[in-house]
Scaffold this active site. Structure first.
Site, PDB file in Angstrom:
ATOM      1  N   SER A  30       0.779  -1.289   0.136  1.00 39.41           N
ATOM      2  CA  SER A  30      -0.204  -0.518  -0.323  1.00 39.41           C
ATOM      3  C   SER A  30       1.179   1.451  -0.249  1.00 39.41           C
ATOM      4  O   SER A  30       1.660   1.443  -0.672  1.00 39.41           O
ATOM      5  CB  SER A  30      -1.172  -0.143   0.856  1.00 39.41           C
ATOM      6  N   HIS A  31       0.724   1.876   0.701  1.00 43.54           N
ATOM      7  CA  HIS A  31       1.089   3.309   0.792  1.00 43.54           C
ATOM      8  C   HIS A  31       2.338   3.199   2.277  1.00 43.54           C
ATOM      9  O   HIS A  31       3.187   4.304   2.408  1.00 43.54           O
ATOM     10  CB  HIS A  31       0.468   4.444   1.510  1.00 43.54           C
ATOM     11  N   LYS A  43      -5.712  -8.654   0.819  1.00 40.46           N
ATOM     12  CA  LYS A  43      -6.384  -8.164   0.462  1.00 40.46           C
ATOM     13  C   LYS A  43      -7.271  -8.979  -0.650  1.00 40.46           C
ATOM     14  O   LYS A  43      -6.892  -8.875  -1.883  1.00 40.46           O
ATOM     15  CB  LYS A  43      -6.799  -6.665   1.218  1.00 40.46           C
ATOM     16  N   ASP A 194       0.195   7.009  -4.667  1.00 36.02           N
ATOM     17  CA  ASP A 194       1.203   6.209  -3.721  1.00 36.02           C
ATOM     18  C   ASP A 194       1.333   4.409  -4.330  1.00 36.02           C
ATOM     19  O   ASP A 194       1.652   4.203  -5.358  1.00 36.02           O
ATOM     20  CB  ASP A 194       0.218   6.097  -2.212  1.00 36.02           C
ATOM     21  N   ASP A 196       0.134   1.095  -4.381  1.00 33.61           N
ATOM     22  CA  ASP A 196      -0.643   0.615  -4.939  1.00 33.61           C
ATOM     23  C   ASP A 196      -1.329   1.784  -5.685  1.00 33.61           C
ATOM     24  O   ASP A 196      -2.820   0.666  -6.195  1.00 33.61           O
ATOM     25  CB  ASP A 196      -1.765  -0.025  -4.158  1.00 33.61           C
ATOM     26  N   ASP A 198      -4.009   4.355  -5.021  1.00 32.51           N
ATOM     27  CA  ASP A 198      -4.822   4.410  -4.804  1.00 32.51           C
ATOM     28  C   ASP A 198      -5.235   6.293  -4.410  1.00 32.51           C
ATOM     29  O   ASP A 198      -6.229   6.465  -4.049  1.00 32.51           O
ATOM     30  CB  ASP A 198      -5.891   3.142  -3.974  1.00 32.51           C
ATOM     31  N   ARG A 199      -4.088   6.331  -3.816  1.00 35.85           N
ATOM     32  CA  ARG A 199      -4.287   7.672  -2.881  1.00 35.85           C
ATOM     33  C   ARG A 199      -4.038   8.777  -4.186  1.00 35.85           C
ATOM     34  O   ARG A 199      -2.718   8.573  -4.637  1.00 35.85           O
ATOM     35  CB  ARG A 199      -3.510   7.802  -2.193  1.00 35.85           C
ATOM     36  N   THR A 261     -13.898   6.176   8.271  1.00 35.43           N
ATOM     37  CA  THR A 261     -12.812   6.289   8.116  1.00 35.43           C
ATOM     38  C   THR A 261     -12.960   4.480   7.684  1.00 35.43           C
ATOM     39  O   THR A 261     -13.027   3.802   8.145  1.00 35.43           O
ATOM     40  CB  THR A 261     -11.738   6.332   9.074  1.00 35.43           C
ATOM     41  N   LYS A 293     -10.719   3.715  -4.349  1.00 31.42           N
ATOM     42  CA  LYS A 293     -10.180   4.825  -4.127  1.00 31.42           C
ATOM     43  C   LYS A 293      -9.292   4.872  -5.961  1.00 31.42           C
ATOM     44  O   LYS A 293      -8.707   3.910  -5.700  1.00 31.42           O
ATOM     45  CB  LYS A 293      -9.440   5.799  -2.948  1.00 31.42           C
ATOM     46  N   ARG A 406      -4.353  10.720  15.291  1.00 32.58           N
ATOM     47  CA  ARG A 406      -4.259  11.856  14.456  1.00 32.58           C
ATOM     48  C   ARG A 406      -5.213  12.412  15.150  1.00 32.58           C
ATOM     49  O   ARG A 406      -6.725  12.648  15.165  1.00 32.58           O
ATOM     50  CB  ARG A 406      -4.705  11.492  13.039  1.00 32.58           C
TER      51      ARG A 406
END
Length: 453
Positions: A30-31, A43, A194, A196, A198-199, A261, A293, A406
């Protein structure tokens, strides 16, 4: 499987939906940093192309508890670099072009002729693929189909460890791009994606576009792209994402949905036709074209908007001040105690004064899905201040060491004379109030956040 084993998460969703498969497996860091000694995840996406909901993952887990044996097929490795179909026992493995189906989908959503004309006019751009999955997609679409110069896309070759980098498109990890966009040599537009795919991160000359502002701008201008010219059914945002999108939805006369989220919460709204565009505070934006996304999609929609409006990114943005402060690697026990104590005091906070601000509301966000009626509790603490400003706090479980707290800070500034304030300066009182009300400094010993975006 994508050629070379490569397929972005958005492209995987596209392929699942196009070929009507029962689902798909995505393997990615991922990121996060990747490589043999870093992060790696697996996943499962279901038939609609989106992440499997908890009911599915729980059923899969229960199945694993009953496995008594597994069998192996002794066969030579498949050449994943060669397009075509191969038999593996009773199974057929098709190696496909990882870009073709996705590019076909993008072509149907955007006015490629307008974007091509934008680049032909001298418009300049830098896209940092961060040695992650979007390199081949950006090269093919931006430089190939749309005619951008070859040097528009940098770090375009996907590497197993992302070249030793951290492929999270934010001002810290995409520092080279940030430095360029805030220099005298800045191109008109900057973007990154990123690990994968998606961002996304979007920048103009000397301006960083927060993910929240990006969602609001895309929603307000989506009708300029051919795939959304009929308008939007609605907008969905995660709870910590700013309310800028809510103001856009109100102006457009469409529904706006606030969810916990996690992209899986958007799936029901998209499938039910209640929302067209979705976004979350962690740089994820997408629409009903897939069920993930989509980083490059967001960049292409920005380009389509710029191509039609022929204005700069700064011209398009309005002043909704928003920032996320991350306190990383906090002792998990201390972090949980901080949140639990704040939850216990929520009822007494309204009316409290802190750093010149008055608390008018405080709650622990809970969500009832309007489609299936499912309920999600304890999704983040919201503190609202007089005048519409707010602070949101939640613990994140995406790190590998300790806990991350956060803190999301936001206020809308209607006075154009105050639109040039430094974001951290504009949000300083809200940040101080959130610290005092939650006891962040006192409980963690931290003098400030580790990361501010």
């Amino acid at each position: 499987v994508g050629q070379g084993g490569l397929l972005s998460t958005p492209a995987a969703s596209c392929v699942i939906r196009k070929y009507r498969t029962d689902g798909g497996i995505v393997m990615s860091a991922s990121h996060n940093p990747g490589g043999p000694k870093e992060d790696f995840g697996v996943k499962y996406n279901i038939a609609n192309g989106g992440p499997a909901p908890e009911a599915v993952t729980e059923a899969i887990f229960n199945c694993t508890r009953g496995i008594s044996e597994y069998r192996l097929l002794d066969a030579p490795d498949i050449d994943l670099d060669a397009l075509g179909e191969t038999r593996l026992g009773d199974m057929s493995v098709a190696v496909i072009d990882p870009v073709a189906d996705y590019e076909e989908l993008m072509h149907g959503l955007f006015d490629f002729d307008a974007i091509r004309a934008l680049f032909a006019s001298g418009f300049t751009m830098r896209f940092d693929a961060m040695h992650a999955i979007t390199g081949p997609y950006a090269k093919s679409i931006l430089c190939g189909t749309l005619g951008a110069p070859e040097d528009t896309v940098v770090n375009a070759v996907p590497l197993p460890d992302f070249g030793g980098g951290h492929p999270d498109p934010n001002p810290v990890w995409a520092k080279d791009l940030m430095d360029l966009m805030f220099s005298d040599a800045a191109p008109d537009f900057g973007a990154a994606s990123d690990g994968d795919g998606d961002r996304n991160m979007v920048l103009g000359r000397h301006v960083y576009v927060t993910p929240s502002d990006s969602l609001a701008v895309l929603a307000a201008n989506a009708h300029l792209a051919s795939g959304y010219k009929a308008g939007l059914a609605g907008i969905a945002r995660s709870m910590p994402t700013s309310a800028a999108a809510d103001r856009v939805a109100e102006k457009l006369g469409i529904g706006c949905y606030e969810t916990p989220t996690g992209w899986k919460f958007f799936g029901n709204l998209l499938d039910a036709g209640k929302a067209t565009l979705c976004g979350e505070e962690s740089a994820g934006t997408g629409s009903n074209h897939i069920r993930e996304k989509d980083g490059l999609w967001a960049v292409l929609l920005w380009l389509n908007i710029l191509a039609v409006r022929r204005e700069t990114v700064v011209d398009i943005l309005k002043a909704n001040y928003y920032s996320r402060h991350d306190y990383e690697g906090i002792d998990a026990t201390a972090a949980a105690a901080l949140v639990d104590d704040l939850r216990a005091r929520l009822g007494s906070l309204p009316g409290t004064q802190s750093h010149g601000l008055t608390v008018v509301s405080a709650d622990d966000f809970a969500y009832t899905d309007p489609v299936d009626g499912s309920r999600s509790e304890k999704q983040g603490i919201r503190i609202g201040f007089e005048g519409g400003a707010r602070a949101v706090m939640r613990l994140s479980g995406t790190g590998t060491e300790g806990a991350t707290l956060r803190v999301y800070l936001e206020r809308f500034e209607p006075d154009p004379a105050k639109h040039d304030l430094d974001p951290q300066e504009a949000l300083a009182a809200i940040a101080a109030a959130a610290d005092e009300l939650a006891g962040i400094t006192a409980r963690t010993g931290r003098k400030g956040p580790d990361l501010m975006t």
